[in-house]
Scaffold this motif. Sequence first.
Motif, PDB file in Angstrom:
ATOM      1  N   VAL A  56       8.736   2.886   2.972  1.00 48.50           N
ATOM      2  CA  VAL A  56       7.326   3.257   3.069  1.00 48.50           C
ATOM      3  C   VAL A  56       6.954   3.343   4.546  1.00 48.50           C
ATOM      4  CG1 VAL A  56       4.959   2.646   2.487  1.00 48.50           C
ATOM      5  CG2 VAL A  56       6.804   2.144   0.869  1.00 48.50           C
ATOM      6  N   ASP A  57       6.758   4.563   5.016  1.00 45.94           N
ATOM      7  CA  ASP A  57       6.437   4.789   6.427  1.00 45.94           C
ATOM      8  C   ASP A  57       4.981   4.464   6.723  1.00 45.94           C
ATOM      9  OD1 ASP A  57       6.848   5.787   9.104  1.00 45.94           O
ATOM     10  OD2 ASP A  57       5.787   7.599   8.491  1.00 45.94           O
ATOM     11  N   SER A  58       4.089   4.840   5.798  1.00 44.41           N
ATOM     12  CA  SER A  58       2.664   4.567   5.986  1.00 44.41           C
ATOM     13  C   SER A  58       1.970   4.592   4.636  1.00 44.41           C
ATOM     14  CB  SER A  58       2.024   5.596   6.927  1.00 44.41           C
ATOM     15  OG  SER A  58       2.129   6.905   6.392  1.00 44.41           O
ATOM     16  N   VAL A  59       0.809   3.950   4.590  1.00 43.41           N
ATOM     17  CA  VAL A  59      -0.006   3.906   3.378  1.00 43.41           C
ATOM     18  C   VAL A  59      -1.388   4.442   3.738  1.00 43.41           C
ATOM     19  CG1 VAL A  59      -0.994   2.472   1.561  1.00 43.41           C
ATOM     20  CG2 VAL A  59       1.265   1.913   2.507  1.00 43.41           C
ATOM     21  N   GLU A  60      -1.816   5.471   3.018  1.00 45.10           N
ATOM     22  CA  GLU A  60      -3.095   6.127   3.284  1.00 45.10           C
ATOM     23  C   GLU A  60      -4.015   5.951   2.082  1.00 45.10           C
ATOM     24  OE1 GLU A  60      -4.712  10.748   3.754  1.00 45.10           O
ATOM     25  OE2 GLU A  60      -2.573  10.311   3.613  1.00 45.10           O
ATOM     26  N   PHE A  69       1.407   6.734  -0.741  1.00 46.73           N
ATOM     27  CA  PHE A  69       2.512   6.036  -0.101  1.00 46.73           C
ATOM     28  C   PHE A  69       3.469   7.095   0.456  1.00 46.73           C
ATOM     29  CE2 PHE A  69       0.852   3.348  -3.471  1.00 46.73           C
ATOM     30  CZ  PHE A  69       0.705   2.116  -2.841  1.00 46.73           C
ATOM     31  N   HIS A  70       3.552   7.190   1.777  1.00 45.77           N
ATOM     32  CA  HIS A  70       4.387   8.197   2.425  1.00 45.77           C
ATOM     33  C   HIS A  70       5.764   7.592   2.696  1.00 45.77           C
ATOM     34  CE1 HIS A  70       0.801  10.667   2.884  1.00 45.77           C
ATOM     35  NE2 HIS A  70       0.185   9.645   3.450  1.00 45.77           N
ATOM     36  N   ILE A  71       6.801   8.236   2.154  1.00 46.96           N
ATOM     37  CA  ILE A  71       8.156   7.695   2.199  1.00 46.96           C
ATOM     38  C   ILE A  71       8.985   8.421   3.254  1.00 46.96           C
ATOM     39  CG2 ILE A  71      10.196   7.123   0.844  1.00 46.96           C
ATOM     40  CD1 ILE A  71       7.623   5.818  -0.167  1.00 46.96           C
ATOM     41  N   MET A  94       3.083  -1.085  -3.118  1.00 45.29           N
ATOM     42  CA  MET A  94       4.183  -1.219  -2.163  1.00 45.29           C
ATOM     43  C   MET A  94       3.616  -1.532  -0.787  1.00 45.29           C
ATOM     44  SD  MET A  94       6.832   1.829  -3.307  1.00 45.29           S
ATOM     45  CE  MET A  94       5.719   3.176  -2.867  1.00 45.29           C
ATOM     46  N   GLU A  95       4.449  -2.137   0.047  1.00 46.81           N
ATOM     47  CA  GLU A  95       4.023  -2.523   1.384  1.00 46.81           C
ATOM     48  C   GLU A  95       4.631  -1.594   2.427  1.00 46.81           C
ATOM     49  OE1 GLU A  95       5.005  -6.566   2.080  1.00 46.81           O
ATOM     50  OE2 GLU A  95       3.632  -7.352   0.549  1.00 46.81           O
ATOM     51  N   GLU A  96       3.870  -1.336   3.471  1.00 51.46           N
ATOM     52  CA  GLU A  96       4.369  -0.536   4.577  1.00 51.46           C
ATOM     53  C   GLU A  96       5.596  -1.209   5.185  1.00 51.46           C
ATOM     54  OE1 GLU A  96       2.575   1.010   8.824  1.00 51.46           O
ATOM     55  OE2 GLU A  96       1.271   1.045   7.045  1.00 51.46           O
ATOM     56  N   GLY A  97       6.645  -0.432   5.390  1.00 48.70           N
ATOM     57  CA  GLY A  97       7.889  -0.967   5.932  1.00 48.70           C
ATOM     58  C   GLY A  97       8.866  -1.426   4.870  1.00 48.70           C
ATOM     59  N   GLY A  98       8.406  -1.540   3.626  1.00 44.21           N
ATOM     60  CA  GLY A  98       9.281  -1.964   2.539  1.00 44.21           C
ATOM     61  C   GLY A  98      10.227  -0.857   2.108  1.00 44.21           C
ATOM     62  N   ARG A  99      11.385  -1.261   1.608  1.00 45.37           N
ATOM     63  CA  ARG A  99      12.392  -0.306   1.134  1.00 45.37           C
ATOM     64  C   ARG A  99      12.490  -0.435  -0.381  1.00 45.37           C
ATOM     65  NH1 ARG A  99      16.567   2.841   2.791  1.00 45.37           N
ATOM     66  NH2 ARG A  99      18.576   2.725   1.714  1.00 45.37           N
ATOM     67  N   TYR A 100      12.462   0.713  -1.081  1.00 47.93           N
ATOM     68  CA  TYR A 100      12.351   0.680  -2.538  1.00 47.93           C
ATOM     69  C   TYR A 100      13.217   1.763  -3.181  1.00 47.93           C
ATOM     70  CZ  TYR A 100       8.076  -1.925  -1.424  1.00 47.93           C
ATOM     71  OH  TYR A 100       7.173  -2.839  -0.934  1.00 47.93           O
TER      72      TYR A 100
END
Length: 274
Positions: A56-60, A69-71, A94-100
């Motif tokens: 997750v690169d950023s959350v808008e 959620f921008h991946i 999901m959290e910014e910086g998390g990997r999913y």
Amino acid sequence: MKKSLMILLVCTLLTIISACANNNPGLVPSVPQYDYEYTTLEQLSENADNVIIGTVDSVEQADDLHSFFHIKDLKVLCGQDVDSVSIYGVVGLMEEGGRYCLFLYQNDSEFWPMPLTLFVDRESIFEIQSGKVIAPDRFGMTGMSEDELIDAATKLSMRENTVPTVTDELPYDKLIAESEAIFTATVKELSYSSPYSGGSAAVTVNKVFKGTAEKSPTGPAEENEIRMLVPQGLQVGETYLFFRTNGLAGMPTRNNSVISVESEEYAQIIEQIQ
């Protein structure tokens, strides 16, 4: 006091159930659910267009209840190839910086301003930390390695592509020809739950140019009023020219099926209708 509290809780529960049961096509939908919770990757993939792993690169913020959620660093494990993904989902999933690892599907409607990428099941998100999978307990996968998850996901079968085809715009002659009903109406009531879905409107029909604009069974009581789905951008008190298909349930295009009677476009197209 206890009795009043119990009544309040019951009413709240009924409201939630009613909202969850709404299958209105103008609203952001969920894919068909099993009668039980998802417990296998195969169940998820049957309703998915893509299985991806990414960060997750950023959350808008999209609206009051949803985020985009921008991946980034995206790897497609199965399904349609995509270079980037922005997922419309409930805030906080999901959290910014998390990997999913995510099971996703694409959907669209002529009432939406754009297509959306959605979670197959928001309760089935697989987080990856230090090469290990953190999964909902019902999957029995927590502790599985990332490589094992990738190997399992690449063997899955996806659903057949069922994304509806939405026409953005038609020339006037085709717009008229493909419409079952054409009429002007004034918006009396209007409700939008999200800027990324259609809304519900009660309108007063002024003049019918083609087909019929009959009162809906659940609509307002007045004979010349109907309730129907509408796209974004309408305003209460304004009058519009509506083009409808599938009775009154659909529109032939996303962008020019509703035209303000105050616009230059209305003056141009009304000459071809009358």
